[in-house]
Motif scaffolding. Sequence first.
Motif, PDB file in Angstrom:
ATOM      1  N   GLY A  35       3.215   3.797   3.998  1.00  0.00           N
ATOM      2  CA  GLY A  35       2.147   2.977   4.244  1.00  0.00           C
ATOM      3  C   GLY A  35       1.582   2.363   3.189  1.00  0.00           C
ATOM      4  N   GLY A  36       1.606   2.959   1.912  1.00  0.00           N
ATOM      5  CA  GLY A  36       0.868   2.223   0.918  1.00  0.00           C
ATOM      6  C   GLY A  36      -0.680   2.584   0.657  1.00  0.00           C
ATOM      7  N   LYS A  37      -1.188   3.418   1.503  1.00  0.00           N
ATOM      8  CA  LYS A  37      -2.544   3.655   1.551  1.00  0.00           C
ATOM      9  C   LYS A  37      -2.906   4.375   0.320  1.00  0.00           C
ATOM     10  CE  LYS A  37      -3.920   2.327   6.117  1.00  0.00           C
ATOM     11  NZ  LYS A  37      -2.726   1.900   6.326  1.00  0.00           N
ATOM     12  N   ARG A  38      -2.230   5.599  -0.106  1.00  0.00           N
ATOM     13  CA  ARG A  38      -2.603   6.174  -1.239  1.00  0.00           C
ATOM     14  C   ARG A  38      -3.643   7.102  -1.385  1.00  0.00           C
ATOM     15  NH1 ARG A  38      -0.317   2.263  -6.153  1.00  0.00           N
ATOM     16  NH2 ARG A  38       1.698   1.988  -5.396  1.00  0.00           N
ATOM     17  N   THR A  39      -4.326   7.017   0.012  1.00  0.00           N
ATOM     18  CA  THR A  39      -5.496   7.934   0.168  1.00  0.00           C
ATOM     19  C   THR A  39      -5.508   8.502   1.535  1.00  0.00           C
ATOM     20  OG1 THR A  39      -7.772   8.183  -0.424  1.00  0.00           O
ATOM     21  CG2 THR A  39      -7.006   6.144   0.490  1.00  0.00           C
ATOM     22  N   THR A  40      -6.585   9.278   2.004  1.00  0.00           N
ATOM     23  CA  THR A  40      -6.760   9.470   3.231  1.00  0.00           C
ATOM     24  C   THR A  40      -7.329   8.428   4.178  1.00  0.00           C
ATOM     25  OG1 THR A  40      -8.994  10.419   2.612  1.00  0.00           O
ATOM     26  CG2 THR A  40      -7.294  12.178   2.475  1.00  0.00           C
ATOM     27  N   THR A  41      -7.082   8.556   5.380  1.00  0.00           N
ATOM     28  CA  THR A  41      -7.811   7.686   6.456  1.00  0.00           C
ATOM     29  C   THR A  41      -8.492   8.171   7.279  1.00  0.00           C
ATOM     30  OG1 THR A  41      -5.748   7.821   7.514  1.00  0.00           O
ATOM     31  CG2 THR A  41      -5.830   5.652   5.947  1.00  0.00           C
TER      32      THR A  41
END
Length: 330
Positions: free
Chosen positions: A236-242
């Motif tokens: 997903g490429g977010k590279r951090t928590t959501t």
Amino acid sequence: MPPTVSRWTGKEARALRDAKRVSQVEFAAELGVSERMIVRWEKGNVIPRPINQQGLDTILSACSPDVQARFAEMIGLTSPATSAQDPGVSSEQLASPQSEPDVPVGDEDQVRHPVDGKLMTLVPAGVYFAGENNEPVYLPAFYIDVFPTTNADYARFVAATDYKPPQHWENGDIPEGLENHPVVFVTWHDAHAYAQWSAKTLPSAQQWEKAARGTRGEIYPWGNQRTPPKVNCREGGKRTTTPVDCYASGVSPYGVYDMCGNTWDWCSTETEPGRHELKGSAFTSPFLRCAPSTFNDAAADMLDDDTGFRCATPAETMRALRNVRGQSAT
């Protein structure tokens, strides 16, 4: 030892259901099959598959002595000496195992925990298919947090106990905008301390997996389809928590969020001294690691930016807590 069945047919399956005094719907849910399948068995049209034979074995062994005795009587087996009456059944003398309630506790599937206020959902007692080999496992009823423990949840714990906050909280404050993100940089000991404060436990690896997969042995919380957009994983490429309520399309059959991706969850299951299982994968994980049956563990003092936790509690404990709180309020 409980009575054993060498080969289950519709006759024995019906006898077990009648001995438990449950409906076809309830029996199907406990076994992890469709109600239609139960109907077909009981009509005598279908012999249960080997995996369902195992599931029936597991349910029978988990029944109370009273249920086992009723079952033995219904199939014409009242003592070891009479086992020859039915060529499909063998028996040893009934033991008295510790039994657990086979029915949901309370009237609501989702409740607010009376200590930390988190929303929890009921996972009913019954068999689920565990691990990569889908082995049938019986678990008593329990509740599990719908969402991972958030920074806001953990902040209430810190304030109430003066516990040390996570290392990335500057001056002990939650980073701006991350209140509804899962807490991270917590060791197993930190997670266990929160669970004790909230009158809960960390879930066992088996409890966690059942809450994630349901009872039918599907690979992911939503089924068997490989769908990376349903989770916060590496692709997903977010590279951090959501935020913990972000991925509604990826919830489990019990409505539990983030059982794949976002953060790994600490479990109570110890793999060797000083190490505990982790479940669920994280935003750092490739989708190939997201299946809830995937094994992972870590040292109890490990902490990272992709590791958090959620809590669970036995259904009986939840009922007792709610009763005590209700009495205190009156």
